[in-house]
Design an enzyme around this catalytic site. Sequence first.
Site, PDB file in Angstrom:
ATOM      1  CG  ASN A 155      72.356   7.592  30.289  1.00 59.52           C
ATOM      2  OD1 ASN A 155      72.753   6.419  30.296  1.00 59.52           O
ATOM      3  ND2 ASN A 155      72.759   8.429  29.371  1.00 59.52           N
ATOM      4  CG  ASP A 204      65.436  17.007  32.764  1.00 59.70           C
ATOM      5  OD1 ASP A 204      65.079  16.492  31.682  1.00 59.70           O
ATOM      6  OD2 ASP A 204      65.747  16.345  33.771  1.00 59.70           O
ATOM      7  CB  CYS A 245      65.944  13.440  28.173  1.00 57.83           C
ATOM      8  SG  CYS A 245      64.318  12.769  28.590  1.00 57.83           S
ATOM      9  NE  ARG A 246      68.775  16.974  31.073  1.00 55.19           N
ATOM     10  CZ  ARG A 246      68.987  17.377  32.306  1.00 55.19           C
ATOM     11  NH1 ARG A 246      69.323  18.640  32.525  1.00 55.19           N
ATOM     12  NH2 ARG A 246      68.892  16.531  33.318  1.00 55.19           N
ATOM     13  CB  SER A 247      73.567  12.382  28.955  1.00 53.77           C
ATOM     14  OG  SER A 247      72.851  11.317  29.492  1.00 53.77           O
ATOM     15  CB  CYS A 270      71.458  14.250  31.761  1.00 59.54           C
ATOM     16  SG  CYS A 270      70.758  12.728  31.090  1.00 59.54           S
TER      17      CYS A 270
HETATM   18  P1  4NP Z   1      67.389  13.390  31.654  1.00 57.31           P
HETATM   19  O1  4NP Z   1      65.829  13.584  32.018  1.00 57.31           O
HETATM   20  O2  4NP Z   1      68.149  13.631  32.942  1.00 57.31           O
HETATM   21  O3  4NP Z   1      67.659  14.452  30.631  1.00 57.31           O
HETATM   22  O4  4NP Z   1      67.522  11.977  31.137  1.00 57.31           O
HETATM   23  C1  4NP Z   1      65.161  12.863  33.031  1.00 57.31           C
HETATM   24  C2  4NP Z   1      64.616  11.636  32.756  1.00 57.31           C
HETATM   25  C3  4NP Z   1      63.911  10.940  33.741  1.00 57.31           C
HETATM   26  C4  4NP Z   1      63.787  11.508  34.996  1.00 57.31           C
HETATM   27  C5  4NP Z   1      64.341  12.736  35.290  1.00 57.31           C
HETATM   28  C6  4NP Z   1      65.043  13.416  34.305  1.00 57.31           C
HETATM   29  N1  4NP Z   1      63.055  10.811  36.005  1.00 57.31           N
HETATM   30  O5  4NP Z   1      62.876  11.378  37.094  1.00 57.31           O
HETATM   31  O6  4NP Z   1      62.631   9.673  35.782  1.00 57.31           O
END
Ligand code: 4NP
Length: 161
Positions: A11, A122, A13-15, A8
């Site tokens: 790294n 997301d 949340c989703r992945s 994702c």
């Molecule tokens: P992920 O979500 O891609 O599912 O891990 C996010 C976590 C943090 C951020 C963006 C997306 N960020 O901008 O910090």
Amino acid sequence: MINVAFVCLGNICRSPMAELIFKNMIKERGLSSSFCVTSFGTSDCEQGNPIYLPAKKTLIMHGIAGNHTAKQISLSDIKNNDFILCMDSGNYRDLVRLAGESNSAKVFKLCSFTSCPRDVADPWYTRDFERAFSDITDGCAAFLEFVLSDRADMINYDKRH
Ligand code: 4NP
């Protein structure tokens, strides 16, 4: 051994949710010894951080525990994995650019294996961690069915299971 990397943006949340959901799924089916499963972010924005607490709490609510430390994906990580499974179209674009022509055939959106191909929105922005959990679970189940048939020769069923 089939090497699978979930990807994702951050790294956190989703992945890592996908990594732990898929590990749990293959464990329940007695298939753990056939897979090496990890996760990465396309960005280094959360490098070194643990799974985001609301994501971790959602997993625990569904009986899934585990930890992960965020890391950014590199070209060698792409080369070292058989399937690069990402969450959305932005991840896909970034990964294909990094992978180059010779490695981009192993990059897929996770939910492209389902009967309803879609992005995993997301939850960092939507705050809907249950929706992310459900979409990721659907994608992982569909991917597992695909790989059990497409790579049947590489699967070892645990005879004790
Ligand atoms: P992920 O979500 O891609 O599912 O891990 C996010 C976590 C943090 C951020 C963006 C997306 N960020 O901008 O910090």
